[in-house]
Structures are given as C-alpha cells and as structure tokens.
Design a protein around this motif. Structure first.
Motif, short mmCIF file in Angstrom:
data_model
loop_
_atom_site.label_atom_id
_atom_site.label_comp_id
_atom_site.label_asym_id
_atom_site.label_seq_id
_atom_site.Cartn_x
_atom_site.Cartn_y
_atom_site.Cartn_z
N GLU A 281 0.83 -1.21 0.00
CA GLU A 281 0.00 0.00 0.00
C GLU A 281 0.86 1.25 0.00
N ALA A 282 1.95 1.21 0.71
CA ALA A 282 2.85 2.37 0.75
C ALA A 282 3.46 2.60 -0.62
N ASN A 283 3.84 1.48 -1.29
CA ASN A 283 4.43 1.63 -2.63
C ASN A 283 3.42 2.21 -3.62
N ARG A 284 2.16 1.68 -3.53
CA ARG A 284 1.12 2.21 -4.43
C ARG A 284 0.86 3.69 -4.16
N PHE A 285 0.84 4.06 -2.92
CA PHE A 285 0.63 5.47 -2.57
C PHE A 285 1.75 6.35 -3.12
N GLU A 286 2.98 5.85 -2.96
CA GLU A 286 4.13 6.62 -3.45
C GLU A 286 4.10 6.72 -4.98
N ARG B 134 1.40 6.67 -6.91
CA ARG B 134 0.36 7.63 -7.26
C ARG B 134 0.84 9.06 -7.03
N ALA B 135 1.57 9.28 -5.96
CA ALA B 135 2.10 10.61 -5.66
C ALA B 135 3.10 11.04 -6.73
N ARG B 136 3.95 10.05 -7.15
CA ARG B 136 4.95 10.37 -8.18
C ARG B 136 4.26 10.73 -9.50
N ARG B 137 3.21 9.98 -9.86
CA ARG B 137 2.47 10.28 -11.10
C ARG B 137 1.79 11.65 -11.02
N ALA B 138 1.26 11.94 -9.84
CA ALA B 138 0.61 13.25 -9.67
C ALA B 138 1.62 14.37 -9.84
N ARG B 139 2.85 14.16 -9.26
CA ARG B 139 3.88 15.19 -9.42
C ARG B 139 4.27 15.34 -10.90
N LEU B 140 4.37 14.20 -11.61
CA LEU B 140 4.71 14.25 -13.04
C LEU B 140 3.61 14.96 -13.84
N ASP B 141 2.33 14.68 -13.50
CA ASP B 141 1.21 15.34 -14.20
C ASP B 141 1.25 16.85 -13.98
N ARG B 142 1.53 17.24 -12.70
CA ARG B 142 1.60 18.68 -12.41
C ARG B 142 2.75 19.32 -13.16
N LEU B 143 3.89 18.61 -13.22
CA LEU B 143 5.05 19.14 -13.93
C LEU B 143 4.77 19.25 -15.43
#
Length: 241
Positions: free
Chosen positions: A10-15, A17-26
């Motif tokens: 779950e921690a890996n999946r959360f991380e 998703r967070a990485r993808r969100a950062r990439l989308d924002r970038l």
C-alpha cells in the motif's frame, strides 16, 4: 498474507500515485509555460518584430498619378508593425480633399496597407463666371475647372443658383437613365422649384425634386415624339408643345 507485506504494498502504491501526480503537475506546468512562450513569441512577431511591418501601400479606386496623390495624402508610415498601424488617420487625411467622397483603409497581411477610395464623379458643371464648379451626385461642388469634362452637362441659373434648385437639378440628373443623361447638353435652374434641360431639339421642363421616377417614365414615353417643349413638372398632367 502477512500484515507487514500488505502495508508495504500500500505504501508503494501510494508513493507511485504521488509520483504520477507530481509528473502530471510538472507536465501541465511545462505545457502552460510552452503556451505562454508561444503566445509571447507570436505577440512579439505581430506587434514588435520587423517581419510584419508595412512595406507596401496599395490604392484601389483610382490609378496612375491620382493613385500617387492618394498615397501622398494618406501618408502611411512604412516600417511600422502592421498590427499597430492607425487606420483612421490615413482615411481622414484622404477625405480632407474634396475630390474623394469616401476612403477605407485596411490591413492585408503580411505587409500591405490597402487604400480604397471613392472619387467624386461630376453629374453637372455649374457655370460660375469664367469657370465651372463640378458637382457630384450628392450635390457637393468639389472642384473648379476651366473646361467641362466630356459628357457632363452645364448648369446655369439666373444669378446665383439657389440650393433647392441645385438639389433638384442633381436629383434630376441622378434619376435620368444613362443613355438620356449623356444626351443632355444644358441644364437651367430657373428657380428653387423649376429646372429645365435641353436634349436634342427638345426642351424638357422638369420642375422640382418631386416624383423623379414618374417623370422619367413620362419623358421616356413622350420624348421620342420630338416635341419642342415637354413639361413634366406636373407628371400626372404632362404637356407637350
């Protein structure tokens, strides 16, 4: 399955998703910056760059030496970015001359300004002493000449031609069909409500400004009989002599 492994996944999946969100924002930020850069470059190209500046002035409506006069009168500045060019100033400068009834100024990308002018056309030449005032279809006396242009009838009056009489004469010339207008030799403004004209051997008493279309129909019907005088000042009761 052990609780520790579940928590790690779950921690890996959360991380992730967070990485993808950062990439989308970038990615969104980069797209916005690219769009702003493109808009800025386009704005510079249109408003400030020497690429889209005025390089040519085209005149429509007149040609030759008269077109050169229009260019000089318009005084369109070359080298100015086309988008920033004042379109009203050249038009005002052209129509400050009585020779032109209208002037339209337009941009034609990438580097051309178009001046479309409507010159005044004489329908009458008003005799004034030893010269003539050319009068257009709006009743504007716009030019003094020593000789009457070919095909333009001369208008005379008893003393100073009254304004209502001149309006009636202009309305008459405007209403006459082109073939008949070209045969009119002289026009006499006898007063504010009586205009006459000579066509061939016939003298036509037109009258005032009223009912021009009916008068033209009556003239077309009766003039071929070659009367000495044709009076259509009261077109419902025409008189021939």
């Amino acid at each position: 399955m052990r609780p520790g492994r579940t928590t790690a996944r779950e921690a890996n999946r959360f991380e992730e998703r967070a990485r993808r969100a950062r990439l989308d924002r970038l990615r969104t930020l980069l797209l916005v910056l690219l769009a702003l850069a493109l808009l800025g470059g386009l704005g510079y190209l249109v408003w400030f760059s020497p690429v889209l500046t005025v390089k040519e002035v085209e005149v429509q409506g007149v040609s030759g030496a008269q077109a050169d006069e229009v260019r000089r009168a318009a005084d369109v500045p070359l080298g100015v970015p086309l988008a920033r060019l004042d379109l009203e100033g050249p038009g005002r400068r052209i129509t400050s001359s009585p020779l032109y009834a209208e002037a339209e100024v337009a941009r034609r990308w990438p580097t051309t300004v178009v001046l479309k002018v409507t010159p005044r056309r004489p329908v009458l030449a008003l005799r004034t002493g030893g010269s003539y005032q050319l009068v257009d279809e709006d009743g504007v006396a716009y030019r003094s000449v020593d000789r009457v242009p070919s095909g333009v009838a001369v208008a005379t009056g008893r003393g100073q031609v009254p304004a209502p009489g001149l309006r009636a004469a202009v309305a008459m010339m405007r209403a006459l069909p082109e073939d008949l207008r070209g045969r009119v030799s002289t026009v006499e403004v006898e007063g504010p409500s009586m205009v006459t004209f000579q066509v061939g051997r016939s003298r036509v008493r037109w009258g005032d400004e009223s009912e021009p279309q009916l008068k033209v129909k009556v003239i077309a019907a009766l003039l071929p009989r070659a009367p000495g005088t044709l009076d259509v000042s009261a077109p419902h009761l025409p008189v021939t002599r």
